[in-house]
Design an enzyme around this catalytic site. Structure first.
Site, PDB file in Angstrom:
ATOM      1  N   SER A   1      -6.837   3.875   3.220  1.00  0.00           N
ATOM      2  CA  SER A   1      -5.934   3.036   2.298  1.00  0.00           C
ATOM      3  C   SER A   1      -6.914   2.549   1.395  1.00  0.00           C
ATOM      4  O   SER A   1      -6.673   1.363   1.005  1.00  0.00           O
ATOM      5  CB  SER A   1      -5.183   2.091   3.221  1.00  0.00           C
ATOM      6  OG  SER A   1      -3.945   1.601   2.275  1.00  0.00           O
TER       7      SER A   1
ATOM      8  N   SER B   1       0.894  -1.335  -0.160  1.00  0.00           N
ATOM      9  CA  SER B   1      -0.060   0.056   0.250  1.00  0.00           C
ATOM     10  C   SER B   1       0.839   1.345  -0.058  1.00  0.00           C
ATOM     11  O   SER B   1       0.392   2.355  -0.067  1.00  0.00           O
ATOM     12  CB  SER B   1      -0.909   0.017   1.312  1.00  0.00           C
ATOM     13  OG  SER B   1      -0.171   0.047   2.417  1.00  0.00           O
TER      14      SER B   1
ATOM     15  N   LYS C   1       0.510   3.844  -2.838  1.00  0.00           N
ATOM     16  CA  LYS C   1      -0.150   5.032  -2.778  1.00  0.00           C
ATOM     17  C   LYS C   1       0.625   6.217  -2.626  1.00  0.00           C
ATOM     18  O   LYS C   1       0.197   7.296  -2.714  1.00  0.00           O
ATOM     19  CB  LYS C   1      -1.312   4.914  -1.834  1.00  0.00           C
ATOM     20  CG  LYS C   1      -2.337   3.553  -2.190  1.00  0.00           C
ATOM     21  CD  LYS C   1      -3.475   3.591  -1.128  1.00  0.00           C
ATOM     22  CE  LYS C   1      -4.392   2.533  -1.503  1.00  0.00           C
ATOM     23  NZ  LYS C   1      -3.828   1.129  -1.148  1.00  0.00           N
TER      24      LYS C   1
END
Length: 229
Positions: free
Chosen positions: A119, A56, A59
């Protein structure tokens, strides 16, 4: 196979504090990097240049590209965006979600909070489509930005961080991206300190909040992931 990767960015509380007096944290990760952005010093690192699945933390770059679009007035925070079936389909992938669907028109700011605090992979896709037109075009924008930053060990294959062949980065490269967010777009960096966010009657915590609480010498930016998800 799960990959362990952690990135820590620390800003000293006191401008005159000696960075070398700080004790590096115990980090349960294969690779990590601790930076003091006040003094531009590396405080601790482990295998910071070894490529791994960024999960993640992908991102960071997808958001940097969105922040740039907002800064360039290609998007506004109060602009409502459609939710495509492709964004909704993120529910099938098993990753984190903001829980938007095709009947909704969230604002850019709501999607930013959904991507940063929760997220949300669905939020990441919706923003990417708004900026790039298609996910492929947006991923190309991410890779062009990585090249502009001089990141030689980073290649993005998607906007969410779900595991995909060839999708890789390093703790050091991710630190460069995060540092650019802090320095280039401080007006958006504040979103990372939001403790929780509620959308569509679903409240979710910011998973970075606990990390910041347990790392008292760090402020505002602890970004970590312990598995590709």
């Amino acid at each position: 196979m799960n990959r362990l990767l952690a990135l820590v960015l620390s800003l000293s509380f006191a401008a005159g504090a000696s960075a070398q007096a700080l004790q590096p944290p115990e980090v349960a990760a294969k690779s990590f990097l601790v930076l003091d952005l006040t003094s531009n010093q590396t405080l601790a690192e482990r295998d910071a240049d070894v490529p791994a699945d960024p999960a993640s933390l992908t991102k960071l770059m997808s958001l940097y590209v969105v922040f740039t679009a907002i800064h360039d007035k290609k998007l506004t925070l109060d602009q409502k965006l459609p939710v495509s079936k492709r964004a909704w389909d993120e529910r099938k992938a098993g990753g984190s979600l903001m829980f938007i669907d095709t009947t909704m028109t969230p604002t850019v700011e709501e999607l930013l909070k959904g991507e940063i605090v929760q997220s949300g992979n669905d939020a990441a896709v919706a923003l990417a489509e708004a900026v790039g037109g298609t996910l492929d075009q947006f991923v190309a924008m991410m890779n062009r930005q990585a090249a502009a930053f001089g990141l030689k060990n980073t290649t993005f294959k998607n906007v969410t961080g779900l595991t995909e062949a060839g999708h890789r980065s390093t703790a050091r490269d991710l630190a460069v991206i995060a540092t650019h967010i802090i320095r280039d777009y401080p007006e958006f960096f504040r979103y990372y300190s939001i403790k929780d966010y509620k959308y569509n009657n679903i409240a979710q915590p910011n998973h970075r909040a606990e990390a910041r609480r347990t790392c008292p010498w760090a402020r505002q930016a602890w970004l970590s992931v312990t598995e590709a998800r």
